[in-house]
Design a protein around this motif. Structure first.
Motif, mmCIF file in Angstrom:
data_model
loop_
_atom_site.group_PDB
_atom_site.id
_atom_site.type_symbol
_atom_site.label_atom_id
_atom_site.label_comp_id
_atom_site.label_asym_id
_atom_site.label_seq_id
_atom_site.Cartn_x
_atom_site.Cartn_y
_atom_site.Cartn_z
ATOM 1 N N ALA B 69 71.817 -53.953 97.216
ATOM 2 C CA ALA B 69 71.600 -52.866 96.072
ATOM 3 C C ALA B 69 69.975 -53.414 95.991
ATOM 4 C CB ALA B 69 72.214 -53.361 94.839
ATOM 5 N N PHE B 70 69.263 -52.214 95.177
ATOM 6 C CA PHE B 70 67.820 -52.579 94.777
ATOM 7 C C PHE B 70 67.984 -52.991 93.185
ATOM 8 C CE2 PHE B 70 67.406 -49.888 98.295
ATOM 9 C CZ PHE B 70 66.451 -50.632 99.270
ATOM 10 N N ARG B 71 67.266 -53.819 92.944
ATOM 11 C CA ARG B 71 67.233 -54.314 91.439
ATOM 12 C C ARG B 71 66.006 -53.852 90.939
ATOM 13 N NH1 ARG B 71 68.772 -60.422 90.985
ATOM 14 N NH2 ARG B 71 68.017 -60.057 88.940
ATOM 15 N N ILE B 72 65.949 -53.147 89.896
ATOM 16 C CA ILE B 72 64.796 -52.518 89.284
ATOM 17 C C ILE B 72 64.399 -53.116 88.087
ATOM 18 C CG2 ILE B 72 63.275 -50.398 88.724
ATOM 19 C CD1 ILE B 72 65.537 -48.734 90.359
ATOM 20 N N GLY B 73 63.537 -53.886 87.939
ATOM 21 C CA GLY B 73 63.148 -54.659 86.782
ATOM 22 C C GLY B 73 62.626 -53.649 85.516
ATOM 23 N N ALA B 74 62.853 -54.320 84.488
ATOM 24 C CA ALA B 74 62.375 -53.506 83.238
ATOM 25 C C ALA B 74 61.147 -53.028 83.072
ATOM 26 C CB ALA B 74 62.879 -54.234 81.919
ATOM 27 N N LEU B 75 60.009 -53.695 83.890
ATOM 28 C CA LEU B 75 58.865 -53.273 83.717
ATOM 29 C C LEU B 75 58.291 -52.608 85.121
ATOM 30 C CD1 LEU B 75 56.749 -55.762 81.545
ATOM 31 C CD2 LEU B 75 57.550 -53.391 81.009
ATOM 32 N N ALA B 76 59.213 -52.118 86.083
ATOM 33 C CA ALA B 76 58.894 -51.671 87.400
ATOM 34 C C ALA B 76 58.249 -50.279 86.819
ATOM 35 C CB ALA B 76 59.962 -51.644 88.298
ATOM 36 N N ARG B 77 56.918 -49.797 87.282
ATOM 37 C CA ARG B 77 56.516 -48.718 86.949
ATOM 38 C C ARG B 77 56.810 -47.472 88.131
ATOM 39 N NH1 ARG B 77 54.175 -50.457 81.909
ATOM 40 N NH2 ARG B 77 53.462 -52.704 82.601
ATOM 41 N N HIS B 78 56.539 -46.255 87.659
ATOM 42 C CA HIS B 78 56.776 -45.226 88.562
ATOM 43 C C HIS B 78 55.815 -45.570 90.149
ATOM 44 C CE1 HIS B 78 58.756 -43.299 85.142
ATOM 45 N NE2 HIS B 78 57.542 -43.009 84.743
ATOM 46 N N THR B 79 54.672 -46.093 89.720
ATOM 47 C CA THR B 79 53.815 -46.392 90.980
ATOM 48 C C THR B 79 54.443 -47.582 91.658
ATOM 49 O OG1 THR B 79 51.888 -45.789 89.625
ATOM 50 C CG2 THR B 79 51.500 -47.057 91.672
ATOM 51 N N ASP B 80 54.982 -48.644 91.141
ATOM 52 C CA ASP B 80 55.503 -49.479 91.807
ATOM 53 C C ASP B 80 56.607 -49.036 92.769
ATOM 54 O OD1 ASP B 80 54.168 -51.511 90.384
ATOM 55 O OD2 ASP B 80 55.461 -51.694 88.736
#
Ligand SMILES: Cc1cc2nc3c(=O)[nH]c(=O)nc-3n(C[C@H](O)[C@H](O)[C@H](O)COP(=O)(O)OP(=O)(O)OC[C@H]3O[C@@H](n4cnc5c(N)ncnc54)[C@H](O)[C@@H]3O)c2cc1C
Lengths: 844, 297
Positions: B69-80
């Protein structure tokens, strides 16, 4: 000599028809200098580095802030305004209400005649709110935040009234918006030239178009309105730092409203982030800031408009409806007569109007040859945001109307779009061309532009693509838009809407001096908003003084006290290249003469042996072919600080030379509505190739070409930039930008999320080209440019028409998006007709 | 910008944010990238009494692969996201991230914030709905995990409880033979979609083994178009079956008539976007690398 009406005693309007061109041919400038070079703009450095000085950057000692409470209703009686709670809010200094405004000021001067002259326009709603967003109270506080918070505590009670949302509805006078005027009609007049009845009797074909409509949009400058007003209690002088783009008109309206001498008002402008004419009408907010400052005990008051305020209540472009149009054509498809009725919606208060009721006649005939036409023009107030002179002001509506007429007739008669234009254009050999209403088109070559545009675009290629596409059921259209950008207007045309209007002619002033150490300093009181005046003015001066642009400092921007101006000074109506630069040129020439006289004395050489140039010690005057020279420092030194023993014949030399340029205009014939209304006519020819998605109706620009002819270009880079900007504005207007209102009078596009101003993803790659037909009316051969005549609106309407004509759809709206085209396609599929266009063929 | 007054609290960790949220009650709001909240506060359409800023917490902008799975952190931006390995592996994530507004918005706005906002016209929800997405929530008293479909409850309403914050999103990695595409119609760059379509397909040879379809901006919440997906499943994705599925997608929603267009116009947009999205998704499922861009007026 041209008639300089301000030095001669005031003459009565001349009633003779103007047969001869009323304009004299000025001496032509040399063509190998700085003028004409695409040099980088002097302004670029500071703007790219974020070092511009905009009004919101100004922070004055003791400055406080104003926030406005605005009407949520389009039309309502204000029954109560209670500011007591707001005044208790921490940080609040004072408030202003309409009732106070009515006591402290008189209504603004109305430009129109009776009865619209009786309209009472104050800087704040007094007893009636007449558009959504109209100010009804002001709160002044130590911070903008405090002012905003307190503004929410102002209690206003309204009694809603029926909103009047179109010119057609307004002209019934069922609900009168300004009871003092007794009617919603602001102005009405018939413009008739030639023999219209005969033209229709002679016609082989008459095309009837029931209704067309040009929508409201705005140019959404990046910087909103911003003003600091300071009513200084020590000397009772009023000072404004603001971004008004026509401050001379602004203060001519503000001073009488406040009941003060105009001399007591000082206005300064600095960098401005776009105006497009929209900021001409921010003077009510200037008035408010001044009053707020006085009430706040003489503290400077800043007001910076938010984007929502800007969308609701700055200014929109004029909306216009064209009714019962008839076009008479001869057997060859040449238009011989036009008869139509035009209704203009100017929003809640006329303000700069009804000038738009005549300004469109600068391009009465567009680029076409017809001589017989009758247009009955009315303007009405409605419960919408007041209009302002938005880029292409009042002319683009007329140009669009004519372009639609020509285009619809071509389709109805089965004549190819390009052929139809060629048959109807004014011919190159006819210039200077006097239009049916007496305007003199200085120069142009419309068929030449068409040819160039077709080559640049690849017209033949796209015609083939269109044909191939049609076979596959694709809807591809090619559309031509040919327009004019009339510049340097004759203010005398205001008399056609109001014979008592005290305006005529046009003038601009400039000053060129050597400062004490020999620096060349140019002052022009113009109000640039991105047009690069500092650059182009320096180019002009360089040619006269044989120096380089880096040696010339240009002080642009308006300053009543410190910079030169005339009553016409401002930056509007495509004129700086002609009016502003003619003034700069005149002042530079005066300085040059003085420099030569002074140097002849200093070098003890005859003037005719001297030349200007750059030597080892900078700019200098030298004896030709020698190194005997005196530099500018030396010359400035003699006059400014070292002038004992100056001979008598040089006592008048100041090295500080002012020149006022006046346009050689006459007052038009008011009876016949006839005369020359503008000095120069730039032209634009755009071609759009548009595909309409058969499933969604979405239009997509497949290719685009823009050709511009503004005579001799002072700076081709700046011209090209203006063309790209105007093209973007026009494409936005044609396809995505619409100041729409609902039936209750709510402005539904009050944020950028809804108004969706054009962005780079919406703009096709524009194939740009230039043509040059030098103007015989300006010293440089330049013509004013910058507005661009909204060519994309015309070209895109025509392209959509070309794509959709086979579907039985007529393009009669200037705004078309996927949604509206989808509904037209759906209506046709269900067999419903979409618009009333009828062709009457007569046996001839 | 002139919002109503509020108090400002800077959270040291998400746990700290949750604690502060619980303490300050329903009038407090988390601030992440601020790209939804700040414009609303500016217009005074939203006026939280307190802001709890999570934007300064270190280490929350991760997007990492773990256990399929991909874990997407609470502050991952659209650009990230646009630049992440996840977006390379699952192209539909790239379609979405790279197509949001403009660079400034993408550099500030977060994927998690976008889901928390539950804007009916937001881009992320339909995309994450056609993937298997879990929402990890954190509160004072513990954590829980919810499926995304159940998490979005209504326009601007999620299943978050008082005092609960989103910790991360978990997106199941797609398998070989699976391909997706997200397409929206936008009137200009920095505005929300008029209509959008997310499609994720799994192919087996030429046959569509499994399909997921979600529609954005056509209802108060994203519409999972089950009938449309069914019309694709088992077919070889010929023009006819795609057209049938497009019709089913259009029929599965009742788009509101508003400034973006009429109900029928938006249905037409859905059909159009759907058809293109399915074609691109199928090509990607076959291993092709296909770049797409949203449709703009
Ligand atoms: C001009 C513009 C155009 C835009 N266009 C689009 C577009 O086309 N498509 C699109 O999808 N989006 C668009 N956006 C919105 C953008 O994607 C936002 O970034 C996103 O919606 C919210 O993310 P954020 O980090 O900025 O959240 P914030 O604005 O900080 O917060 C949004 C909401 O989420 C809550 N929140 C944030 N983080 C958490 C958390 N960890 N736990 C619980 N609640 C949380 C906040 O309390 C708030 O209520 C646009 C924004 C702007 C300004």
């Amino acid at each position: 000599m041209a008639d300089r009406s301000s030095t001669a005693p005031r003459r009565e309007p001349e009633l003779l028809p103007h047969q001869e061109p009323a304009v004299e041919k000025p001496a032509r400038a040399p063509r190998n200098g700085w003028v004409g070079r695409p040099i980088e703009r002097k302004e670029e450095q500071r703007h790219v580095r974020g070092r511009g000085k905009f009004i919101d950057d100004f922070k004055l000692p003791g400055m406080v802030h104003m926030c406005l409470v605005r009407s949520p209703y389009a039309h309502a009686r204000i029954t109560r305004v209670d500011v007591s709670e707001a005044e208790q809010h921490p940080g609040v200094i004072c408030t202003l209400t309409g009732a106070e405004i009515a006591k402290l000021t008189t209504p603004y001067i109305e430009i129109g005649p009776d009865p619209s002259a009786r309209i009472q326009d104050y800087c704040m709603a007094v007893d009636l709110a007449r558009y959504q967003g109209e100010p009804v109270a002001a709160v002044i506080a130590i911070s903008r935040g405090a002012a905003e918070d307190a503004a929410e505590l102002v209690q206003v009670e309204y009694e809603p009234l029926t909103p009047v949302m179109s010119a057609e509805q307004a002209l019934t006078d069922a609900d009168v918006i300004h009871p003092a005027a007794g009617t919603n009609k602001v102005w009405q007049g018939t413009f008739e030239y030639g023999d219209v009845e005969q033209a229709f009797r002679d016609a082989a074909t008459i095309v009837h178009i029931d209704r067309m409509h040009f929508h409201r949009f705005s140019s959404t400058p990046l910087e909103n309105n911003a003003i600091i007003g300071h009513w200084d209690q020590r000397d009772e002088n009023i000072r404004f730092w603001c971004n008004n783009s026509f401050p001379t008109i602004g203060i001519q309206l503000v001073a009488p409203a406040l009941g003060v001498h105009i001399d007591r008002i000082r206005v300064e402008t600095h960098d401005i982030g776009g105006s497009f004419g929209i900021k001409i009408t921010n003077y009510p907010y200037m008035t408010l800031c001044a009053l707020a400052s006085r009430k706040a005990g003489g503290k400077p008051v800043k007001w910076t408009e938010t984007r929502t305020e800007h969308m609701l209540a700055s200014a929109h472009g004029n909306e216009r409806t064209f009714l019962d149009t008839r076009v008479a054509l001869d057997r060859d498809g040449v238009i011989i007569g036009i008869d139509s009725r035009h209704l203009d919606d100017c929003g809640a208060y006329p303000r700069y109007e009804p000038l738009g009721c005549v300004i469109w006649t600068q391009v009465f005939a567009g680029v076409y040859r017809f001589r017989n036409a009758r247009i009955n023009f009315s303007q009405a107030v409605t419960n919408k945001c007041p209009v302002g002179p938005n880029r292409g002001y009042s002319r683009m509506q007329q140009l669009w109307f004519l372009e639609r007429c020509v285009d619809l007739c071509a389709h109805e008669l089965g004549i190819a779009a390009d052929e139809m234009r060629r048959r109807n254009y004014i011919r190159p050999e006819q210039f200077p061309y006097t239009t049916p209403n007496g305007c003199i088109y200085d120069s142009g070559n419309y068929p030449g532009m068409l040819k160039l545009a077709q080559e640049r675009l690849g017209w033949e290629h796209w015609k083939k693509e269109q044909e191939k596409g049609r076979a596959e059921g694709r809807l591809i259209g090619l559309g031509i838009g040919t327009t004019l950008d009339s510049g340097t207007n004759n203010f005398g045309q205001s008399r056609i809407v109001n014979p008592h209007a005290p305006f005529s002619g046009n003038s601009q002033a400039a000053n060129v001096k050597l400062d004490m150490y020999g620096e060349i300093v140019v002052s022009v009181g113009s109000v640039p908003q991105g047009q690069g005046h500092e650059t182009t003015a320096s180019q002009v001066v360089c040619d006269v003084l044989s120096v380089t642009p880096d040696m010339v400092t240009v002080r642009a921007g308006f300053d009543t006290e410190r910079n030169v101006h005339t009553g016409h000074t401002g930056t509007y109506a495509s004129q700086f290249a002609v009016s502003g630069l003619s003034a700069v040129h005149g002042a530079a020439q005066k300085l040059r003469k003085e420099l030569l006289r002074l140097a002849a004395y200093a070098l003890n050489a005859p003037e005719d042996q001297l030349e200007l140039g750059i030597g080892k010690q900078g700019a200098e005057v030298r004896v030709r072919g020698t190194d005997r020279a005196i530099n500018y420092w030396g010359l400035a030194n003699i006059i400014n600080v070292n002038n004992a023993g100056l001979p008598d014949e040089l006592q008048d030399v100041t090295l500080n030379c002012r020149y006022t340029w006046r346009a050689p205009f006459k007052i038009p014939d008011l009876e016949r509505k006839y005369g020359n209304l503008t000095l120069t006519y730039s032209s634009q020819l755009h071609i759009a190739v548009v595909e309409v998605d058969t499933d969604t109706g979405n239009p997509k620009i497949l290719d685009y070409c823009a050709i511009d002819d503004c005579g001799v270009m002072i700076n081709p880079r700046i011209v090209e930039g203006q063309v790209h900007g105007a093209t973007a504005h026009g494409i936005g207007a044609a396809l995505i930008e619409n100041c729409a209102y609902d039936d209750s009078g709510n402005m539904v596009a009050s944020t950028f999320s809804e108004y969706t101003p054009i962005t780079s993803v919406n703009i096709p790659n524009v194939k740009y080209g230039n043509m040059e037909t030098p103007s015989p009316h300006s010293y440089s051969g330049a013509k004013g440019m910058g507005e661009g005549g909204a060519a994309p609106v015309h070209a895109i309407s025509a392209a959509l028409q070309d794509a959709l004509y086979p579907q039985g759809i007529y393009i009669t709206e200037s705004f078309n998006n996927g949604d509206s085209i989808f509904s037209m396609l759906a209506a046709r599929r269900q067999g419903r007709s979409t618009a009333g266009v009828r062709t009457e063929r007569r046996a001839k | 910008m002139y919002p109503r007054p509020f108090t400002y609290h800077r959270a040291a960790s998400l746990k700290d944010a949750a604690a502060t949220l619980a303490e300050l009650g329903p009038e407090a709001k988390l601030l992440a990238g601020g790209q939804s909240l700040v414009p609303l506060m500016k217009l005074r359409l939203s006026s939280p009494a307190a802001l709890i800023d999570v934007g300064h917490i270190q280490g929350l902008n991760y997007i990492r692969a773990e256990n399929g799975a991909f874990r997407i952190g609470a502050l991952a931006r659209h650009t990230d996201m646009a630049q992440s390995a996840a977006a390379r592996h699952v192209p539909i994530l790239h379609d979405c991230a790279a197509g949001i507004a403009d660079v400034q918005v993408r550099n500030w706005g977060t994927v998690v914030g976008s889901i928390a906002e539950a804007d009916p016209t937001g881009d992320w929800a339909p995309v994450l709905l056609v993937l298997d997405t879990e929402v990890e929530c954190l509160a004072n008293h513990g954590r829980r995990s919810l499926g995304l479909a159940g998490f979005i409850q209504d326009a601007f309403t999620t299943a978050l409880r008082p005092g609960e914050v989103m910790q991360e999103l978990r997106v199941k990695a797609t398998e070989r033979g699976s391909g997706g595409c997200y397409l929206a119609f936008k009137r200009c760059a920095p505005v929300y979609a008029s209509a959008s379509v997310a499609v994720q397909l799994a192919l087996e040879g030429a046959t569509c083994r499994q399909a997921r379809v979600a529609l954005g901006a056509v209802a108060l919440t994203p519409v999972v178009a089950t009938e449309s997906a069914k019309a694709l499943e088992g077919s070889d994705l010929n023009a006819k079956s795609i057209a049938r599925a497009a019709e089913a997608a259009a029929a599965s929603c009742e788009p509101p008539c508003d400034g973006r267009g009429s109900t029928e116009y938006k249905r037409a947009l859905i059909r159009k976007l759907f058809t293109q999205a399915v074609n691109v998704a199928a090509r990607r499922a076959r291993g092709e690398s296909v770049e797409v861009s949203h449709h703009y007026a």
